[in-house]
Design a protein around this motif. Structure first.
Motif, PDB file in Angstrom:
ATOM      1  N   ASN A   6      -0.891  -4.028   2.375  1.00 13.97           N
ATOM      2  CA  ASN A   6      -0.135  -4.989   3.186  1.00 13.97           C
ATOM      3  C   ASN A   6       1.323  -4.564   3.291  1.00 13.97           C
ATOM      4  OD1 ASN A   6      -2.392  -6.711   3.549  1.00 13.97           O
ATOM      5  ND2 ASN A   6      -2.052  -7.567   1.503  1.00 13.97           N
ATOM      6  N   ILE A   7       1.616  -3.816   4.321  1.00 16.19           N
ATOM      7  CA  ILE A   7       2.980  -3.366   4.583  1.00 16.19           C
ATOM      8  C   ILE A   7       3.454  -3.987   5.892  1.00 16.19           C
ATOM      9  CG2 ILE A   7       4.468  -1.386   5.067  1.00 16.19           C
ATOM     10  CD1 ILE A   7       3.580  -1.429   2.226  1.00 16.19           C
ATOM     11  N   GLU A   8       4.400  -4.903   5.785  1.00 15.99           N
ATOM     12  CA  GLU A   8       4.926  -5.583   6.962  1.00 15.99           C
ATOM     13  C   GLU A   8       6.226  -4.909   7.412  1.00 15.99           C
ATOM     14  OE1 GLU A   8       3.181  -7.788   8.450  1.00 15.99           O
ATOM     15  OE2 GLU A   8       1.669  -7.927   6.864  1.00 15.99           O
ATOM     16  N   GLN A   9       6.691  -5.298   8.587  1.00 13.92           N
ATOM     17  CA  GLN A   9       7.923  -4.728   9.130  1.00 13.92           C
ATOM     18  C   GLN A   9       9.092  -4.936   8.175  1.00 13.92           C
ATOM     19  OE1 GLN A   9      10.526  -6.134  12.772  1.00 13.92           O
ATOM     20  NE2 GLN A   9       8.803  -4.915  13.541  1.00 13.92           N
ATOM     21  N   ALA A  10       9.193  -6.139   7.607  1.00 13.04           N
ATOM     22  CA  ALA A  10      10.288  -6.434   6.681  1.00 13.04           C
ATOM     23  C   ALA A  10      10.227  -5.546   5.444  1.00 13.04           C
ATOM     24  CB  ALA A  10      10.254  -7.908   6.280  1.00 13.04           C
ATOM     25  N   ASP A  11       9.018  -5.218   4.995  1.00 12.68           N
ATOM     26  CA  ASP A  11       8.864  -4.328   3.837  1.00 12.68           C
ATOM     27  C   ASP A  11       9.409  -2.939   4.155  1.00 12.68           C
ATOM     28  OD1 ASP A  11       7.472  -6.320   2.363  1.00 12.68           O
ATOM     29  OD2 ASP A  11       5.625  -5.795   3.408  1.00 12.68           O
ATOM     30  N   LEU A  12       9.075  -2.428   5.321  1.00 16.60           N
ATOM     31  CA  LEU A  12       9.546  -1.104   5.727  1.00 16.60           C
ATOM     32  C   LEU A  12      11.074  -1.069   5.850  1.00 16.60           C
ATOM     33  CD1 LEU A  12       6.849  -0.210   8.410  1.00 16.60           C
ATOM     34  CD2 LEU A  12       7.075   0.771   6.119  1.00 16.60           C
ATOM     35  N   ILE A  13      11.639  -2.137   6.389  1.00 24.65           N
ATOM     36  CA  ILE A  13      13.097  -2.208   6.517  1.00 24.65           C
ATOM     37  C   ILE A  13      13.745  -2.175   5.139  1.00 24.65           C
ATOM     38  CG2 ILE A  13      15.005  -3.747   7.137  1.00 24.65           C
ATOM     39  CD1 ILE A  13      13.390  -4.571   9.605  1.00 24.65           C
ATOM     40  N   GLU A  41       0.637   6.600   5.762  1.00 23.37           N
ATOM     41  CA  GLU A  41       1.570   6.898   6.842  1.00 23.37           C
ATOM     42  C   GLU A  41       1.272   6.057   8.080  1.00 23.37           C
ATOM     43  OE1 GLU A  41       3.199  10.815   9.316  1.00 23.37           O
ATOM     44  OE2 GLU A  41       1.602  11.031   7.840  1.00 23.37           O
ATOM     45  N   GLN A  42       0.015   5.800   8.343  1.00 24.68           N
ATOM     46  CA  GLN A  42      -0.398   5.019   9.507  1.00 24.68           C
ATOM     47  C   GLN A  42       0.263   3.639   9.522  1.00 24.68           C
ATOM     48  OE1 GLN A  42      -4.590   4.272   9.605  1.00 24.68           O
ATOM     49  NE2 GLN A  42      -4.438   2.735  11.218  1.00 24.68           N
ATOM     50  N   LYS A  43       0.484   3.076   8.320  1.00 23.45           N
ATOM     51  CA  LYS A  43       1.078   1.747   8.226  1.00 23.45           C
ATOM     52  C   LYS A  43       2.487   1.721   8.840  1.00 23.45           C
ATOM     53  CE  LYS A  43      -2.248  -0.433   6.158  1.00 23.45           C
ATOM     54  NZ  LYS A  43      -2.945  -1.573   6.821  1.00 23.45           N
ATOM     55  N   PHE A  44       3.206   2.815   8.694  1.00 16.74           N
ATOM     56  CA  PHE A  44       4.539   2.899   9.283  1.00 16.74           C
ATOM     57  C   PHE A  44       4.445   2.804  10.806  1.00 16.74           C
ATOM     58  CE2 PHE A  44       8.084   5.095  11.240  1.00 16.74           C
ATOM     59  CZ  PHE A  44       9.176   4.678  10.503  1.00 16.74           C
ATOM     60  N   TYR A  45       3.505   3.573  11.374  1.00 11.44           N
ATOM     61  CA  TYR A  45       3.402   3.634  12.835  1.00 11.44           C
ATOM     62  C   TYR A  45       2.803   2.372  13.455  1.00 11.44           C
ATOM     63  CZ  TYR A  45       4.731   8.504  12.376  1.00 11.44           C
ATOM     64  OH  TYR A  45       5.427   9.654  12.098  1.00 11.44           O
ATOM     65  N   GLU A  46       2.286   1.487  12.634  1.00 15.27           N
ATOM     66  CA  GLU A  46       1.837   0.198  13.144  1.00 15.27           C
ATOM     67  C   GLU A  46       3.029  -0.681  13.547  1.00 15.27           C
ATOM     68  OE1 GLU A  46      -0.659  -1.595  10.222  1.00 15.27           O
ATOM     69  OE2 GLU A  46      -2.277  -0.126  10.456  1.00 15.27           O
ATOM     70  N   HIS A  47       4.206  -0.334  13.021  1.00 14.30           N
ATOM     71  CA  HIS A  47       5.402  -1.135  13.277  1.00 14.30           C
ATOM     72  C   HIS A  47       6.502  -0.373  14.011  1.00 14.30           C
ATOM     73  CE1 HIS A  47       3.856  -4.343  10.681  1.00 14.30           C
ATOM     74  NE2 HIS A  47       3.509  -3.406   9.825  1.00 14.30           N
TER      75      HIS A  47
END
Length: 219
Positions: A6-13, A41-47
């Motif tokens: 579970n990697i959300e946009q806020a997590d990546l930021i 890596e795919q999780k990054f490109y989801e956002h």
């Protein structure tokens, strides 16, 4: 170790901001960034499709956080356009101050070219749209094209004013950024006074303040 699912946009930021502040540079690649933080890596490109897109989202997130706080305030809902904008400024710069290390990292090298900085494009879009919702009283020009031009001019002027305030805040060495608070009050009041075609007293007062503070900073 199992990858994080579970990697959300806020997590990546948050992870990105921590990385650049720790290493003082952008990650070498999305692959390295995702590996270091234990997610696919795919999780990054989801956002996001790049680190540059992520960077643009950070300043937009600062705006969104500010707007959410204001929308929850009953007092804010009753304010006129001038006081709504003042409230926005004070709240927005509280958010920036809470993230000052990242803001300085992102903008320091280009603070004299903020108007063209791509990382601020998301903020500009959100902010100018916000300005258009404030119902700022303007001259009744009775001509659609002129009305649109006037609206666009106000939005662009407000954007430039925000950039000037960011730069002033970045240079501000006063306790708790007290001089930035004065800058905000004087600049916002002056801009509304000019729109309302009221006397130039506040413009002169603001000009004296800018001259005095800039002279001190350059000494």
């Amino acid at each position: 170790m199992a990858k994080k699912k579970n990697i959300e946009q806020a997590d990546l930021i948050a992870l990105y901001m921590d990385y650049v502040l720790t290493h003082n540079q952008q990650p070498k690649s999305v692959y390295v960034f995702s590996k270091d933080n234990n997610f696919e890596e795919q999780k990054f490109y989801e956002h996001f499709n790049s680190f540059e897109a992520l960077e643009r989202s950070i300043f937009k997130a600062f705006f969104n956080n500010t707007h959410e706080v204001l929308q929850k305030s009953e007092d804010y809902q009753s304010f006129d356009a001038r006081n709504k904008l003042l409230s926005f400024y004070y709240t927005f710069f509280e958010v920036l101050t809470a993230n000052r290390s990242y803001v300085n990292y992102a903008l320091e090298k280009e603070k004299n070219k903020l108007k063209t900085l791509k990382s601020l494009s998301g903020l500009k879009s959100s902010f100018t749209n916000y300005i258009s919702t404030l119902d700022i009283k303007t001259l009744d020009l009775k001509e659609e094209k002129l009305e649109k031009l006037q609206k666009r001019s106000i939005e662009e002027s407000a954007w430039i004013q925000l950039l000037m305030t960011i730069k002033f805040w970045m240079d501000d060495t006063s306790k708790a950024f007290e001089k930035t608070d004065v800058f905000i009050e004087k600049s916002v009041n002056t801009s509304f006074d000019l729109i309302d075609t009221t006397p130039l007293k506040s413009l002169i007062d603001f000009g004296k303040f800018i001259y005095k503070e800039k002279f001190k900073m350059n000494v």
